[in-house]
Design a protein around this motif. Structure first.
Motif, PDB file in Angstrom:
ATOM      1  N   LEU A 139       0.835  -1.202   0.000  1.00 34.21           N
ATOM      2  CA  LEU A 139       0.000   0.000   0.000  1.00 34.21           C
ATOM      3  C   LEU A 139       0.868   1.250   0.000  1.00 34.21           C
ATOM      4  CD1 LEU A 139      -2.872   1.306   0.293  1.00 34.21           C
ATOM      5  CD2 LEU A 139      -2.474   1.215   2.783  1.00 34.21           C
ATOM      6  N   LEU A 140       0.476   2.233  -0.804  1.00 35.90           N
ATOM      7  CA  LEU A 140       1.069   3.568  -0.801  1.00 35.90           C
ATOM      8  C   LEU A 140      -0.057   4.583  -0.758  1.00 35.90           C
ATOM      9  CD1 LEU A 140       3.287   5.797  -1.359  1.00 35.90           C
ATOM     10  CD2 LEU A 140       2.840   5.374  -3.805  1.00 35.90           C
ATOM     11  N   MET A 181       5.751  -1.829  -6.828  1.00 32.34           N
ATOM     12  CA  MET A 181       5.136  -0.522  -6.630  1.00 32.34           C
ATOM     13  C   MET A 181       5.697   0.490  -7.627  1.00 32.34           C
ATOM     14  SD  MET A 181       2.951   1.410  -5.115  1.00 32.34           S
ATOM     15  CE  MET A 181       2.395   0.501  -3.665  1.00 32.34           C
ATOM     16  N   SER A 182       6.986   0.398  -7.891  1.00 30.12           N
ATOM     17  CA  SER A 182       7.591   1.305  -8.859  1.00 30.12           C
ATOM     18  C   SER A 182       6.969   1.123 -10.243  1.00 30.12           C
ATOM     19  CB  SER A 182       9.104   1.067  -8.910  1.00 30.12           C
ATOM     20  OG  SER A 182       9.713   1.914  -9.845  1.00 30.12           O
ATOM     21  N   VAL A 183       6.821  -0.124 -10.658  1.00 33.05           N
ATOM     22  CA  VAL A 183       6.201  -0.405 -11.956  1.00 33.05           C
ATOM     23  C   VAL A 183       4.767   0.109 -11.980  1.00 33.05           C
ATOM     24  CG1 VAL A 183       5.378  -2.243 -13.476  1.00 33.05           C
ATOM     25  CG2 VAL A 183       7.673  -2.369 -12.485  1.00 33.05           C
ATOM     26  N   ALA A 184       4.040  -0.108 -10.897  1.00 31.53           N
ATOM     27  CA  ALA A 184       2.649   0.347 -10.826  1.00 31.53           C
ATOM     28  C   ALA A 184       2.558   1.867 -10.942  1.00 31.53           C
ATOM     29  CB  ALA A 184       2.012  -0.122  -9.519  1.00 31.53           C
ATOM     30  N   LEU A 185       3.450   2.578 -10.275  1.00 35.51           N
ATOM     31  CA  LEU A 185       3.440   4.047 -10.369  1.00 35.51           C
ATOM     32  C   LEU A 185       3.678   4.494 -11.805  1.00 35.51           C
ATOM     33  CD1 LEU A 185       5.485   5.075  -7.179  1.00 35.51           C
ATOM     34  CD2 LEU A 185       3.015   5.217  -7.519  1.00 35.51           C
ATOM     35  N   VAL A 193      -2.753   3.671  -3.479  1.00 37.82           N
ATOM     36  CA  VAL A 193      -2.428   2.655  -4.487  1.00 37.82           C
ATOM     37  C   VAL A 193      -2.244   1.338  -3.744  1.00 37.82           C
ATOM     38  CG1 VAL A 193      -0.787   1.907  -6.246  1.00 37.82           C
ATOM     39  CG2 VAL A 193      -1.276   4.345  -5.963  1.00 37.82           C
ATOM     40  N   LEU A 194      -3.102   0.375  -4.044  1.00 35.96           N
ATOM     41  CA  LEU A 194      -3.062  -0.932  -3.401  1.00 35.96           C
ATOM     42  C   LEU A 194      -2.701  -1.985  -4.436  1.00 35.96           C
ATOM     43  CD1 LEU A 194      -3.596  -2.748  -0.910  1.00 35.96           C
ATOM     44  CD2 LEU A 194      -5.990  -2.903  -1.684  1.00 35.96           C
ATOM     45  N   LEU A 195      -1.630  -2.719  -4.166  1.00 34.82           N
ATOM     46  CA  LEU A 195      -1.204  -3.778  -5.078  1.00 34.82           C
ATOM     47  C   LEU A 195      -1.676  -5.129  -4.568  1.00 34.82           C
ATOM     48  CD1 LEU A 195       2.498  -2.887  -5.984  1.00 34.82           C
ATOM     49  CD2 LEU A 195       0.390  -2.161  -7.106  1.00 34.82           C
TER      50      LEU A 195
END
Length: 471
Positions: A2-3, A90-94, A52-54
């Protein structure tokens, strides 16, 4: 994993425009390793938070991989921490979710893109091998306030030591695109792992996202090495290209500054008067260890080196070209060892926290701040007064009221083309007193150069001293 990113900027819902994500609905992106959800736990005028929830699918991570039957590593592929604390995910998701925001574009509110907003980012659980120390080394030089929390891996078994996971919170007043960029690059660096193969295109990604800040970061080598999974050839290529890309603009500005300063102020002999006044103040303060920030081609350093009171001087500038000129003019390669030990030149940016700036009696900042726009000036204030915290700061800047005296300077024009502002005496004193109050300093003012009864002196100086010598 989570971010969350929050702002109290009014109206706070501007965050939705910048991210191109509607606060009124849940949005889901399918990724190769699972799903990423974007939603807003709160969205009102006073405060807005995006989350942002992965959801990482451990089966998808290893689908198609093969290993020998009975290999224990196959079980490890399915039972591990990656779904919960895999930073590179998370980096890829951003990069996928906020590509437009990362690029600095906004169809409906472009004017928001370049505004610094009060932003707060939280990662409740993130892999951080060296804990809070590494978080601070990476984010504090960029002007962030840091809060971290970690503990034992298992309180029942204290011998197992500290957990490699931490809760991290960073906050700053900055552009959203900058925050996203820093998270995109530095989150995987904290983990030192990536879930995908690192190839040549990772160098391009790093240089693209690191443009404007990575080359001057004091932990540049560490960031590049860990981002590229310590692949030596890629790391060497990236560092070489970063060295080549040290901003030429800064070097051109330095050259322009020197030429125009000579033309406008030469008739007053103002340069010599500034140097003499700075030296006199430093002597009066009893300072022995000096750091000259924005030292340029070493004009002040020459005077400091000639005075035995000053036991050690560090000159810092962003321009490698200027430092090379300073080295030649100071004849550093021909100085006796005893003299050579009294001076050091380093390349660095005034925007980033740097441990090399700590432990000095006084910092000199001579005709520098007027070359900084508002966001960079704010970052510089924190670097100097909050982090470096010398006992004294001697700072000079032009007095715009005096400009009418210069016959060659058209009305309303700054003394140098690369100045972002020139302050009146009242404006400078208001700024200086505010800085002193905020960071625990006292400040007094001194005029430099010939004084006009109505307009004051051409240069104004603020002399800051830490209150009670407090750290």
């Amino acid at each position: 994993m989570l971010l969350t990113i929050s702002t109290a900027h009014v109206p706070a819902t501007d965050l939705g425009y910048l991210l191109h994500k509607n606060p009124a609905r849940l949005q889901t992106e399918e990724l190769s390793f699972g799903k990423a959800h974007v939603f807003y736990p709160e969205a009102n005028v006073d405060r807005c938070t995006v989350a942002v929830l992965l959801e990482v699918d451990p089966i998808a991570l290893v689908r198609g991989r093969r290993g020998p039957a009975g290999d224990g590593r196959q079980l490890q592929q399915y039972v591990n921490d990656r779904p919960y604390a895999a930073n590179s995910f998370m980096s890829v998701a951003l990069g996928r979710l906020f590509a437009t925001a990362l690029s600095g574009r906004s169809k409906e509110r472009q004017e928001l893109v370049d505004i610094s907003l009060p932003l707060n980012a939280k990662l409740p659980a993130i892999a951080a091998g060296s804990g809070s120390e590494l978080v601070r080394r990476l984010f504090e030089p960029l002007g962030y306030r840091i809060s971290t929390e970690s503990g034992l891996l298992d309180e029942t078994f204290p011998d197992w030591g500290e957990s490699r996971y931490a809760s991290v919170e960073i906050a700053a007043t900055t552009r959203l695109r900058d925050l996203l960029t820093h998270l995109y690059v530095l989150i995987p660096v904290l983990d030192n792992e990536k879930h995908y193969w690192v190839s040549d295109d990772e160098v391009e990604k790093l240089l693209k996202r690191g443009e404007g800040w990575l080359a001057m970061h004091p932990e540049k080598d560490l960031i590049v090495s860990r981002y590229l999974k310590r692949q030596r050839s890629l790391t060497r290529e990236a560092l070489d290209r970063l060295a080549e890309e040290t901003p030429e603009i800064e070097e051109n500005q330095e050259e322009t500054r020197n030429q125009e300063e000579q033309q406008v102020e030469r008739s007053l002999g103002l340069h010599e008067q500034r140097m003499g006044t700075v030296l006199s103040v430093l002597r009066g303060l009893g300072a022995r260890r000096i750091i000259d920030l924005g030292c340029g081609e070493g004009k002040l350093l020459r005077y400091l080196l000639a005075d035995p009171q000053f036991e050690f001087t560090l000159g810092m500038d962003v321009s490698w070209k200027s430092l090379e000129v300073a080295k030649e003019r100071l004849h550093l390669d021909r100085l006796p060892e005893r003299q050579k030990d009294r001076i050091q030149l380093v390349q660095g940016s005034l925007m980033y926290r740097d441990q090399r700036l700590s432990g000095f009696d006084a910092a000199t900042v001579v005709e520098v701040i007027e070359h900084l726009d508002a966001p960079r000036l704010e970052a510089f204030e924190r670097v100097l007064f909050a982090f470096a915290r010398p006992m004294h700061v001697v700072l000079t800047t032009p007095n715009v009221e005096y400009n009418s005296v210069f016959e060659t300077l058209p009305t309303g024009q700054f003394r140098h083309r690369d100045h972002r502002f020139e302050w009146s005496r009242a404006e400078f004193e208001t700024w200086a007193k505010s800085i002193a109050d905020q960071y625990g300093y006292e400040v007094r003012f001194q005029a430099v150069g010939p004084q006009d009864q109505m307009l004051g002196a051409p240069t104004q100086m603020g002399i800051f001293s830490r209150v009670g010598g407090a750290a």
